[in-house]
Design a protein around this motif. Structure first.
Motif, PDB file in Angstrom:
ATOM      1  N   ASN A 216       0.843  -1.192   0.000  1.00  8.71           N
ATOM      2  CA  ASN A 216       0.000   0.000   0.000  1.00  8.71           C
ATOM      3  C   ASN A 216       0.878   1.241   0.000  1.00  8.71           C
ATOM      4  OD1 ASN A 216      -1.699   2.205   0.489  1.00  8.71           O
ATOM      5  ND2 ASN A 216      -3.214   0.877   1.461  1.00  8.71           N
ATOM      6  N   PRO A 217       1.070   1.816  -1.172  1.00 10.95           N
ATOM      7  CA  PRO A 217       2.014   2.933  -1.296  1.00 10.95           C
ATOM      8  C   PRO A 217       1.411   4.301  -1.021  1.00 10.95           C
ATOM      9  CG  PRO A 217       1.234   2.266  -3.461  1.00 10.95           C
ATOM     10  CD  PRO A 217       0.543   1.374  -2.473  1.00 10.95           C
ATOM     11  N   ASN A 218       0.165   4.348  -0.582  1.00  9.77           N
ATOM     12  CA  ASN A 218      -0.444   5.660  -0.341  1.00  9.77           C
ATOM     13  C   ASN A 218       0.409   6.453   0.653  1.00  9.77           C
ATOM     14  OD1 ASN A 218      -2.341   7.460   1.433  1.00  9.77           O
ATOM     15  ND2 ASN A 218      -3.272   7.271  -0.584  1.00  9.77           N
ATOM     16  N   LEU A 219       0.627   7.728   0.359  1.00 12.95           N
ATOM     17  CA  LEU A 219       1.535   8.536   1.193  1.00 12.95           C
ATOM     18  C   LEU A 219       1.086   8.615   2.644  1.00 12.95           C
ATOM     19  CD1 LEU A 219       2.454  11.549  -1.140  1.00 12.95           C
ATOM     20  CD2 LEU A 219       3.932   9.660  -0.414  1.00 12.95           C
ATOM     21  N   ALA A 220      -0.218   8.686   2.862  1.00 12.59           N
ATOM     22  CA  ALA A 220      -0.712   8.775   4.242  1.00 12.59           C
ATOM     23  C   ALA A 220      -0.446   7.464   4.986  1.00 12.59           C
ATOM     24  CB  ALA A 220      -2.203   9.109   4.253  1.00 12.59           C
ATOM     25  N   VAL A 221      -0.595   6.352   4.280  1.00 10.86           N
ATOM     26  CA  VAL A 221      -0.310   5.047   4.902  1.00 10.86           C
ATOM     27  C   VAL A 221       1.179   4.974   5.241  1.00 10.86           C
ATOM     28  CG1 VAL A 221      -0.229   2.550   4.465  1.00 10.86           C
ATOM     29  CG2 VAL A 221      -2.249   3.886   3.775  1.00 10.86           C
TER      30      VAL A 221
ATOM     31  N   ASP B 274      10.549  -0.979   2.295  1.00 13.20           N
ATOM     32  CA  ASP B 274      11.083  -1.909   1.304  1.00 13.20           C
ATOM     33  C   ASP B 274      10.504  -1.467  -0.019  1.00 13.20           C
ATOM     34  OD1 ASP B 274      11.839  -4.306  -0.110  1.00 13.20           O
ATOM     35  OD2 ASP B 274       9.828  -5.056   0.243  1.00 13.20           O
ATOM     36  N   VAL B 275      11.363  -1.010  -0.941  1.00 13.50           N
ATOM     37  CA  VAL B 275      10.870  -0.468  -2.215  1.00 13.50           C
ATOM     38  C   VAL B 275      11.393  -1.318  -3.369  1.00 13.50           C
ATOM     39  CG1 VAL B 275      10.833   1.853  -1.230  1.00 13.50           C
ATOM     40  CG2 VAL B 275      12.813   1.142  -2.586  1.00 13.50           C
ATOM     41  N   VAL B 276      10.685  -1.262  -4.483  1.00 18.62           N
ATOM     42  CA  VAL B 276      11.080  -2.074  -5.642  1.00 18.62           C
ATOM     43  C   VAL B 276      11.132  -1.270  -6.933  1.00 18.62           C
ATOM     44  CG1 VAL B 276      10.271  -4.266  -4.706  1.00 18.62           C
ATOM     45  CG2 VAL B 276       8.694  -2.818  -5.986  1.00 18.62           C
ATOM     46  N   SER B 277      11.075   0.061  -6.822  1.00 21.75           N
ATOM     47  CA  SER B 277      11.157   0.894  -8.027  1.00 21.75           C
ATOM     48  C   SER B 277      11.547   2.300  -7.611  1.00 21.75           C
ATOM     49  CB  SER B 277       9.795   0.946  -8.743  1.00 21.75           C
ATOM     50  OG  SER B 277       8.857   1.656  -7.948  1.00 21.75           O
ATOM     51  N   GLY B 278      11.967   3.089  -8.622  1.00 21.21           N
ATOM     52  CA  GLY B 278      12.276   4.485  -8.343  1.00 21.21           C
ATOM     53  C   GLY B 278      11.045   5.212  -7.813  1.00 21.21           C
ATOM     54  N   GLY B 279       9.871   4.835  -8.318  1.00 18.33           N
ATOM     55  CA  GLY B 279       8.635   5.469  -7.856  1.00 18.33           C
ATOM     56  C   GLY B 279       8.375   5.193  -6.387  1.00 18.33           C
ATOM     57  N   GLU B 280       8.570   3.940  -5.979  1.00 10.69           N
ATOM     58  CA  GLU B 280       8.362   3.616  -4.565  1.00 10.69           C
ATOM     59  C   GLU B 280       9.414   4.290  -3.684  1.00 10.69           C
ATOM     60  OE1 GLU B 280       5.941  -0.648  -4.706  1.00 10.69           O
ATOM     61  OE2 GLU B 280       7.922  -0.603  -3.768  1.00 10.69           O
ATOM     62  N   LEU B 281      10.632   4.386  -4.190  1.00 14.40           N
ATOM     63  CA  LEU B 281      11.677   5.076  -3.425  1.00 14.40           C
ATOM     64  C   LEU B 281      11.266   6.530  -3.194  1.00 14.40           C
ATOM     65  CD1 LEU B 281      14.505   5.468  -2.211  1.00 14.40           C
ATOM     66  CD2 LEU B 281      15.405   5.711  -4.535  1.00 14.40           C
TER      67      LEU B 281
ATOM     68  N   ARG C  44       8.294   7.788  -3.129  1.00 14.88           N
ATOM     69  CA  ARG C  44       7.185   7.844  -2.176  1.00 14.88           C
ATOM     70  C   ARG C  44       7.672   7.704  -0.731  1.00 14.88           C
ATOM     71  NH1 ARG C  44       1.854   6.910  -3.516  1.00 14.88           N
ATOM     72  NH2 ARG C  44       1.483   6.884  -5.747  1.00 14.88           N
ATOM     73  N   ALA C  45       8.580   6.734  -0.525  1.00 18.08           N
ATOM     74  CA  ALA C  45       9.074   6.507   0.840  1.00 18.08           C
ATOM     75  C   ALA C  45       9.745   7.776   1.366  1.00 18.08           C
ATOM     76  CB  ALA C  45      10.049   5.333   0.858  1.00 18.08           C
ATOM     77  N   LEU C  46      10.548   8.407   0.507  1.00 16.27           N
ATOM     78  CA  LEU C  46      11.241   9.634   0.931  1.00 16.27           C
ATOM     79  C   LEU C  46      10.232  10.759   1.144  1.00 16.27           C
ATOM     80  CD1 LEU C  46      14.374   9.448  -1.433  1.00 16.27           C
ATOM     81  CD2 LEU C  46      14.223   8.726   0.973  1.00 16.27           C
ATOM     82  N   ALA C  47       9.233  10.845   0.249  1.00 12.89           N
ATOM     83  CA  ALA C  47       8.220  11.899   0.374  1.00 12.89           C
ATOM     84  C   ALA C  47       7.405  11.721   1.658  1.00 12.89           C
ATOM     85  CB  ALA C  47       7.297  11.886  -0.844  1.00 12.89           C
ATOM     86  N   ALA C  48       7.264  10.477   2.097  1.00 14.32           N
ATOM     87  CA  ALA C  48       6.490  10.231   3.322  1.00 14.32           C
ATOM     88  C   ALA C  48       7.330  10.503   4.564  1.00 14.32           C
ATOM     89  CB  ALA C  48       5.979   8.789   3.335  1.00 14.32           C
ATOM     90  N   GLY C  49       8.595  10.841   4.364  1.00 13.78           N
ATOM     91  CA  GLY C  49       9.437  11.207   5.509  1.00 13.78           C
ATOM     92  C   GLY C  49      10.279  10.072   6.052  1.00 13.78           C
ATOM     93  N   MET C  50      10.337   8.974   5.308  1.00 11.56           N
ATOM     94  CA  MET C  50      11.179   7.871   5.795  1.00 11.56           C
ATOM     95  C   MET C  50      12.641   8.230   5.526  1.00 11.56           C
ATOM     96  SD  MET C  50       8.741   4.868   4.598  1.00 11.56           S
ATOM     97  CE  MET C  50       7.528   4.130   5.689  1.00 11.56           C
ATOM     98  N   PRO C  51      13.512   8.097   6.539  1.00 12.29           N
ATOM     99  CA  PRO C  51      14.924   8.408   6.306  1.00 12.29           C
ATOM    100  C   PRO C  51      15.507   7.465   5.260  1.00 12.29           C
ATOM    101  CG  PRO C  51      14.457   8.060   8.655  1.00 12.29           C
ATOM    102  CD  PRO C  51      13.242   7.630   7.904  1.00 12.29           C
TER     103      PRO C  51
END
Ligand code: LLP
Length: 418
Positions: free
Chosen positions: A63-68, A80-87, A89-96
């Motif tokens: 579930n890649p939704n930013l709020a989630v 755990d990301v599997v694409s540049g897009g997921e990476l 998102r993770a950074l945009a959500a504030g994950m270090p």
């Protein structure tokens, strides 16, 4: 346990009546419960406390939704990301960045570069070829990329074939027998900091035994790598824990999983890493839908709902079961085929299912849609993308706008020469 429950004869998400969300946001709509996400995150963390300080990375694909992702970040999870897009998102959500693990068999050069530039915590290499490519890119930047080698342990996870990843003929990881030689060669490359091994044998696992076999094999590999003088400080055990889709289904609990892991990994002397997805998000979401009409059938009636296989692909793809519940139960029962409006027979959620009686205009939910739900949507039949909502106590927010068919069409062009 989740926070979708009946109150005064109607289904609520936490303290918000689902009928209110349907009236204000429309249907179909995915609804996530923040309290449920947090509860599952905490139960998982607690189950792993005997393991010291494991690294927890939420599988963004679930579930890649930013709020989630933000909820998971606040719970101390990385990604755990599997694409540049997921990476992104993770950074945009504030994950270090250092809490991000990058898996995937087909990482492209630009994705490896993005991972390097961001300074992510670990690349899970799925082949020697990928490792060599990453080493060159890292060295050119004066970096050493922290890496684990994903191995294929050749263990049948006993799950649906399409979501099994640890058998010898699956595309994932390197054959465990070849891992010592590959790990040694990659360890000699200045651009790589080979620090560990990774395994993930499949998803929706209902039995811990195959996981245990895979982990035992990984333990053997760690010992042989060390015997060859190689460094192993991390072991990534992936995700895969199944969840109940059918009321009454019993699945291994996170506590049982944690106890098994503690037993098998005793003495490994590594930092353990985990990539749970479904076990956190699956039962934290539902797909809220409206009955368009009930059509007579030769045997059972067809309950035609406004959600379809483009919104929730799992039943069409894997034949999977999602409980179907009326938002305002009538206390009558019916046996029905539950289908969407899309023009193929695969757009069937259930056949001959015993459900609460529903009529045109009634609201209902497909349960356990928080993982691999919205994220697998398509716009087939020129339907749009459904909205997503997150509930928090007595309030809710739209966390993804509905994308209308017109907005998708607006991105298309008829060339001047046509
Ligand atoms: N780590 C890796 C490397 C994975 O490939 C996956 C899932 C996970 C972690 C998370 O697994 P989980 O804890 O969620 O089981 N679309 C399918 C599921 C595909 C799973 C792919 N990999 C479905 O709807 O059932």
């Amino acid at each position: 346990m989740d926070h979708f429950h009946l109150r005064d004869g109607e289904l609520y998400a936490e303290d918000v009546p689902l009928a209110r969300i349907a009236a204000e946001v429309g249907t179909p709509v995915y609804v996530y419960s923040r309290a449920t996400l947090e509860r599952h995150a905490r139960v998982f963390k607690e189950a792993l406390t005997p393991l010291g300080d494991p690294h927890l990375a939420f599988a963004v694909k679930a579930n890649p939704n930013l709020a989630v992702l933000r909820v998971m970040q606040r719970e101390g999870f990385g990604a755990d990301v599997v694409s540049g897009g997921e990476l992104a998102r993770a950074l945009a959500a504030g994950m270090p960045a250092e809490d991000v693990v990058f898996s995937g068999v087909g990482k492209q050069e630009y994705e490896l570069i993005r991972g390097l530039d961001a300074g992510i915590g670990q690349f899970n290499l799925e082949s020697e070829e990928e490792g060599v490519e990453l080493a060159v890119l890292a060295e050119a930047r004066g970096l050493r990329a922290p890496c684990a080698l994903r191995v294929n342990p050749d263990v049948d996870a006993g799950t649906h074939d399409k979501i099994s990843t640890g058998k010898a003929d699956n595309k994932f990881g390197v054959p465990i027998g070849e891992a010592p030689a590959i790990y040694a060669r990659l360890s000699a490359m200045p651009g790589l900091d080979m620090r560990g091994v990774a395994v993930h044998i499949g998803s929706q696992l209902s039995d811990l035994a195959p996981l245990e076999r895979a982990f035992e094999k990984l333990g053997g590999l760690i010992a042989s790598l060390r015997a060859n003088g190689l460094k192993v400080s991390h072991a990534d055990l992936g995700g895969g824990l199944g969840v109940p889709y059918k009321a009454g289904d019993v699945m291994p609990s996170p506590a049982e999983y944690g106890a098994m892991v503690a037993r098998v990994t005793q003495g490994w002397d590594v930092r353990l890493m985990f990539e749970p997805g479904r076990v956190i998000a699956g039962n934290a979401g539902i797909l809220l839908t409206k009955v368009v009409r009930v059509k007579r059938g030769i045997r059972d009636p067809f309950v035609i709902v406004d959600a379809a296989m483009n919104d929730l692909a799992r039943p069409a793809l894997y034949g999977s079961w999602h409980d179907f519940e009326a938002v305002r139960p009538s206390n009558k029962r019916m046996t029905a085929n539950i289908v969407g409006p899309i023009c193929e027979t695969g757009d069937t959620f259930a056949m001959g299912r015993d459900i609460e009686g529903v009529e045109a205009g009634d609201l209902a939910v497909f349960r356990t849609a928080g993982a691999y739900g919205a994220t697998m949507a398509s716009s087939y039949n020129s339907r749009g993308f459904v909205a997503e909502v997150m509930v928090d106590g007595d309030k809710y927010a739209v966390v993804a706008d509905r994308i209308l068919p017109e907005e998708i069409t607006a991105a298309e062009r008829v060339p001047a020469w046509l």
